[in-house]
Design a protein around this motif. Structure first.
Motif, mmCIF file in Angstrom:
data_model
loop_
_atom_site.group_PDB
_atom_site.id
_atom_site.type_symbol
_atom_site.label_atom_id
_atom_site.label_comp_id
_atom_site.label_asym_id
_atom_site.label_seq_id
_atom_site.Cartn_x
_atom_site.Cartn_y
_atom_site.Cartn_z
ATOM 1 N N ASP A 36 -45.924 14.734 -120.550
ATOM 2 C CA ASP A 36 -45.976 15.568 -119.347
ATOM 3 C C ASP A 36 -45.112 15.005 -118.224
ATOM 4 O O ASP A 36 -44.693 15.741 -117.336
ATOM 5 C CB ASP A 36 -47.420 15.704 -118.856
ATOM 6 C CG ASP A 36 -48.276 16.528 -119.793
ATOM 7 O OD1 ASP A 36 -47.707 17.287 -120.611
ATOM 8 O OD2 ASP A 36 -49.517 16.410 -119.719
ATOM 9 N N THR A 105 -50.577 26.212 -130.395
ATOM 10 C CA THR A 105 -49.837 26.221 -129.130
ATOM 11 C C THR A 105 -48.338 26.268 -129.390
ATOM 12 O O THR A 105 -47.612 27.082 -128.804
ATOM 13 C CB THR A 105 -50.173 24.963 -128.295
ATOM 14 O OG1 THR A 105 -51.578 24.927 -128.047
ATOM 15 C CG2 THR A 105 -49.413 24.950 -126.977
ATOM 16 N N ARG A 109 -45.750 29.466 -128.718
ATOM 17 C CA ARG A 109 -44.538 29.338 -127.904
ATOM 18 C C ARG A 109 -43.306 29.847 -128.663
ATOM 19 O O ARG A 109 -42.215 29.861 -128.123
ATOM 20 C CB ARG A 109 -44.320 27.886 -127.510
ATOM 21 C CG ARG A 109 -45.314 27.365 -126.510
ATOM 22 C CD ARG A 109 -45.061 25.904 -126.197
ATOM 23 N NE ARG A 109 -45.990 25.426 -125.196
ATOM 24 C CZ ARG A 109 -46.441 24.179 -125.122
ATOM 25 N NH1 ARG A 109 -46.030 23.275 -125.994
ATOM 26 N NH2 ARG A 109 -47.281 23.840 -124.188
ATOM 27 N N ASP A 128 -45.627 33.911 -127.021
ATOM 28 C CA ASP A 128 -46.673 34.590 -126.260
ATOM 29 C C ASP A 128 -47.226 33.561 -125.275
ATOM 30 O O ASP A 128 -48.049 32.720 -125.651
ATOM 31 C CB ASP A 128 -47.766 35.101 -127.203
ATOM 32 C CG ASP A 128 -48.862 35.882 -126.484
ATOM 33 O OD1 ASP A 128 -49.104 35.633 -125.281
ATOM 34 O OD2 ASP A 128 -49.488 36.729 -127.140
ATOM 35 N N ARG A 129 -46.753 33.614 -124.038
ATOM 36 C CA ARG A 129 -47.110 32.600 -123.041
ATOM 37 C C ARG A 129 -48.612 32.505 -122.804
ATOM 38 O O ARG A 129 -49.152 31.413 -122.679
ATOM 39 C CB ARG A 129 -46.399 32.880 -121.732
ATOM 40 C CG ARG A 129 -44.903 32.680 -121.825
ATOM 41 C CD ARG A 129 -44.290 32.831 -120.482
ATOM 42 N NE ARG A 129 -44.114 31.459 -119.985
ATOM 43 C CZ ARG A 129 -43.434 31.159 -118.918
ATOM 44 N NH1 ARG A 129 -42.895 32.096 -118.189
ATOM 45 N NH2 ARG A 129 -43.308 29.903 -118.543
ATOM 46 N N ALA A 130 -49.271 33.643 -122.721
ATOM 47 C CA ALA A 130 -50.714 33.634 -122.445
ATOM 48 C C ALA A 130 -51.477 32.962 -123.586
ATOM 49 O O ALA A 130 -52.384 32.156 -123.356
ATOM 50 C CB ALA A 130 -51.226 35.048 -122.223
ATOM 51 N N ALA A 132 -50.197 30.824 -125.760
ATOM 52 C CA ALA A 132 -49.815 29.411 -125.768
ATOM 53 C C ALA A 132 -50.619 28.633 -124.718
ATOM 54 O O ALA A 132 -51.065 27.519 -124.969
ATOM 55 C CB ALA A 132 -48.324 29.257 -125.517
ATOM 56 N N LYS A 133 -50.812 29.251 -123.560
ATOM 57 C CA LYS A 133 -51.589 28.593 -122.496
ATOM 58 C C LYS A 133 -53.047 28.422 -122.921
ATOM 59 O O LYS A 133 -53.656 27.377 -122.684
ATOM 60 C CB LYS A 133 -51.483 29.397 -121.204
ATOM 61 C CG LYS A 133 -52.123 28.722 -120.037
ATOM 62 C CD LYS A 133 -51.870 29.460 -118.743
ATOM 63 C CE LYS A 133 -52.519 28.702 -117.610
ATOM 64 N NZ LYS A 133 -52.211 29.229 -116.309
ATOM 65 N N LEU A 134 -53.611 29.429 -123.552
ATOM 66 C CA LEU A 134 -54.990 29.359 -124.035
ATOM 67 C C LEU A 134 -55.141 28.224 -125.056
ATOM 68 O O LEU A 134 -56.013 27.370 -124.910
ATOM 69 C CB LEU A 134 -55.413 30.687 -124.659
ATOM 70 C CG LEU A 134 -56.775 30.673 -125.375
ATOM 71 C CD1 LEU A 134 -57.905 30.510 -124.370
ATOM 72 C CD2 LEU A 134 -56.947 31.934 -126.194
ATOM 73 N N GLY A 136 -53.114 25.744 -125.589
ATOM 74 C CA GLY A 136 -52.782 24.474 -124.947
ATOM 75 C C GLY A 136 -53.974 23.912 -124.183
ATOM 76 O O GLY A 136 -54.230 22.704 -124.223
ATOM 77 N N GLY A 137 -54.703 24.775 -123.509
ATOM 78 C CA GLY A 137 -55.902 24.334 -122.797
ATOM 79 C C GLY A 137 -56.967 23.820 -123.745
ATOM 80 O O GLY A 137 -57.624 22.807 -123.478
ATOM 81 N N GLU A 140 -55.783 20.354 -124.974
ATOM 82 C CA GLU A 140 -55.958 19.291 -123.983
ATOM 83 C C GLU A 140 -57.428 18.973 -123.728
ATOM 84 O O GLU A 140 -57.815 17.801 -123.663
ATOM 85 C CB GLU A 140 -55.263 19.684 -122.682
ATOM 86 C CG GLU A 140 -53.751 19.684 -122.800
ATOM 87 C CD GLU A 140 -53.059 20.165 -121.535
ATOM 88 O OE1 GLU A 140 -53.721 20.276 -120.476
ATOM 89 O OE2 GLU A 140 -51.843 20.432 -121.607
#
Length: 180
Positions: A36, A105, A109, A128-130, A132-134, A136-137, A140
């Motif tokens: 990051d 994730t 992407r 699909d950004r949304a 990927a964000k889901l 990714g969360g 993490e």
């Protein structure tokens, strides 16, 4: 299949896998945090390659670990045995879910999954950004949860060693580190 050398605890293979997985999890977490902070480009791409590759190694070791499990602990109270089983189940579930969320994730992407530059698995989906964000969360949060559950697991092993004065911790240490 049970990997025990005697009734005293798990065999060398199970102990090796246990400690290798522990080191991988810690290393992957640190590498994930470091990624990051890296600028986009070669250093970050190389860190991602290592993170993905060692994450896949972790998945393979998990599969072996589930196949080569030591006998269930018989020491302690019923509540302690249930707590140990629950903690192990949580660790196994997280060790499967976190890499799967990482793979999801990457694929969400629209990016391929790379294993040390030797094998590349293309993304089966477009970006699909949304999504990927889901994923990714989940990746993490799950990674942090592994560390929390592993810390509780380690604290329980230390409690067994220093308070209960039993051989639970000694059973998982490499034999050369256990005083005779």
């Amino acid at each position: 299949m049970t990997d025990t050398t005697d009734n005293a605890g798990p065999g060398a293979a199970a102990r090796f896998i246990h400690w290798t997985m522990a080191a991988l999890i810690l290393g992957l977490y640190v590498l994930g945090l470091a990624m990051d902070e890296l600028a986009r480009g070669a250093p970050r791409d190389f860190a991602m390659l290592l993170h993905q590759s060692f994450g896949l190694v972790l998945v393979a070791l998990l599969a072996v670990r589930l196949a080569v499990r030591p006998a269930a602990a018989r020491a302690g109270t019923r509540i302690e045995r249930l707590a140990a089983r629950a903690a192990h189940a949580a660790l196994y579930a997280l060790m499967a879910a976190v890499p799967l969320a990482g793979i999801a994730t990457q694929w969400a992407r629209g990016r391929a999954l790379d294993f040390f530059g030797l094998v590349t698995l293309p993304s089966p989906m477009g970006g699909d950004r949304a999504l990927a964000k889901l994923f990714g969360g989940i990746h993490e949060t799950g990674a942090t949860a592994i560390l929390v559950v592993a810390a509780i697991h380690a604290a329980a092993a230390l409690w067994h060693h220093f308070v209960r004065r039993d051989d639970v911790l000694r059973a998982m240490l490499p034999r050369r580190l256990v005083p005779r």
